[in-house]
Design an enzyme around this catalytic site. Structure first.
Site, PDB file in Angstrom:
ATOM      1  N   THR A 156      -2.860   6.036   7.325  1.00 54.92           N
ATOM      2  CA  THR A 156      -2.281   7.243   6.465  1.00 54.92           C
ATOM      3  C   THR A 156      -2.016   8.508   7.583  1.00 54.92           C
ATOM      4  OG1 THR A 156      -2.707   5.968   4.480  1.00 54.92           O
ATOM      5  CG2 THR A 156      -2.072   8.444   4.422  1.00 54.92           C
ATOM      6  N   GLY A 185      -1.542   2.936  -3.171  1.00 57.74           N
ATOM      7  CA  GLY A 185      -3.029   3.332  -3.148  1.00 57.74           C
ATOM      8  C   GLY A 185      -3.179   4.889  -3.324  1.00 57.74           C
ATOM      9  N   GLY A 207      -7.299   5.863   4.659  1.00 60.35           N
ATOM     10  CA  GLY A 207      -8.527   4.744   4.556  1.00 60.35           C
ATOM     11  C   GLY A 207      -7.909   3.751   3.441  1.00 60.35           C
TER      12      GLY A 207
HETATM   13  N1  GLY Z   1      -4.690   5.192   2.218  1.00 59.74           N
HETATM   14  C1  GLY Z   1      -3.620   4.513   2.265  1.00 59.74           C
HETATM   15  C2  GLY Z   1      -3.469   3.425   1.136  1.00 59.74           C
HETATM   16  O1  GLY Z   1      -4.480   2.802   0.940  1.00 59.74           O
HETATM   17  O2  GLY Z   1      -2.527   3.077   0.766  1.00 59.74           O
END
Ligand code: GLY
Length: 293
Positions: A156, A185, A207
């Site tokens: 991300t 997420g 993450g």
């Molecule tokens: N940090 C991005 C996700 O897990 O969707």
């Protein structure tokens, strides 16, 4: 002086350079983060954000994004949206043009089209090739994430900005590669993927979203800064809490980053290596962080 943070080596560089260029052209704090994420989303070479990122387990790209402004705690987010770019702009439209914080899936897409966005095919040949590899190897999404060595999973792009006591945060992602359709997420979740409050500072995450969301990672960092912790101390404490309370996070990359009211920046990661760009005025520097486990 304006300070901007941007996550990860490759997309982070493109994002921070665009954010600084926007700042120099007179853009506001949120404008510069939107400009940075827009550039990263449009680049087909980045596999975890926007065009060319990795699809869900049915080969469909579903994107998430969020923005938050610390002055009045206004926020906007979209999740599981297909076919539109820039997703960060759609999140901003939710904040500025609706009474809501989040729109999801097909209805977020419909809102985007009503606002003038034009659907487009965001899949690339490389994304299709990686998807076919995934199908051929019959892995679960989590197993794929665990096996990736060349690029961090769920990388991300999260960006933070501070100037004269004002804070904003924004994030954009395609989420976990090959996820179950509809999986969302941390990134579009206010308090998990981003948080900003002018009374305390701002924080973001990147993450493994399942782990970061379960501890409300970004809100936790901001609450520690509210009590006097520096950005670095708050990030470290939250990552220590994460590995204690969600032991699986030891095996994956989970990052928090922050800007505090005292003029500091900070970050911490559970496992592996994390790279971050920092812009202070026109000057851009780069730092690497290493996992605490
Ligand atoms: N940090 C991005 C996700 O897990 O969707």
């Amino acid at each position: 002086m304006r300070t901007i943070l941007s996550t990860w080596k490759r997309p982070g560089k493109a994002a921070i350079e665009a954010a600084v260029a926007n700042s120099l052209a007179g853009g506001g704090l949120l404008d510069c983060l939107e400009a940075g994420l827009t550039v990263a989303e449009a680049d087909p070479d980045f596999i975890a954000i926007g065009k060319g990122s990795l699809p869900n387990s049915e080969g469909v790209l579903e994107l998430d994004a969020s923005v938050m402004v610390g002055e009045d705690l206004k926020a906007g987010a979209v999740c599981a949206v297909q076919d539109l770019l820039p997703m960060v702009s759609l999140a901003r439209m939710v904040m500025e043009r609706t009474d809501h914080v989040m729109l999801a899936g097909d209805q977020a897409r419909r809102f985007g089209i009503e606002q003038g966005m034009v659907p487009q095919d965001l899949m690339t040949d490389e994304a299709r090739r990686r998807y076919q590899d995934f199908l051929d190897n019959k892995q679960s999404a989590m197993a794929y994430v665990h096996s990736v060595e060349d690029q961090p999973p769920c990388d991300t792009v999260t960006m933070l900005a501070r100037e004269n006591g004002k804070f904003v945060a924004a994030s954009s992602t395609s989420g976990m590669p090959f996820k179950k359709p509809g999986r969302v997420g941390d990134s579009p979740i206010v308090g998990a993927g981003i948080y900003a409050d002018d009374e305390a500072g701002c924080a973001g995450a990147t993450g493994l979203g399942e782990a970061l969301w379960r501890i409300s990672a970004s809100a936790k960092v901001v609450e520690l800064m509210r009590k006097g912790a520096t950005a670095e101390e708050a990030c470290r404490e939250v990552v220590e809490f994460l590995v204690k309370r969600v032991p699986k996070s030891r095996e994956y990359q989970c990052v928090v980053l922050a800007l505090d009211r005292m003029g500091n920046y900070g970050a911490a990661i559970t496992h592996g290596q994390y790279e971050m760009y920092i812009a202070e005025g026109e000057s851009i520097t780069y730092r690497e962080y290493h996992g605490i486990v």
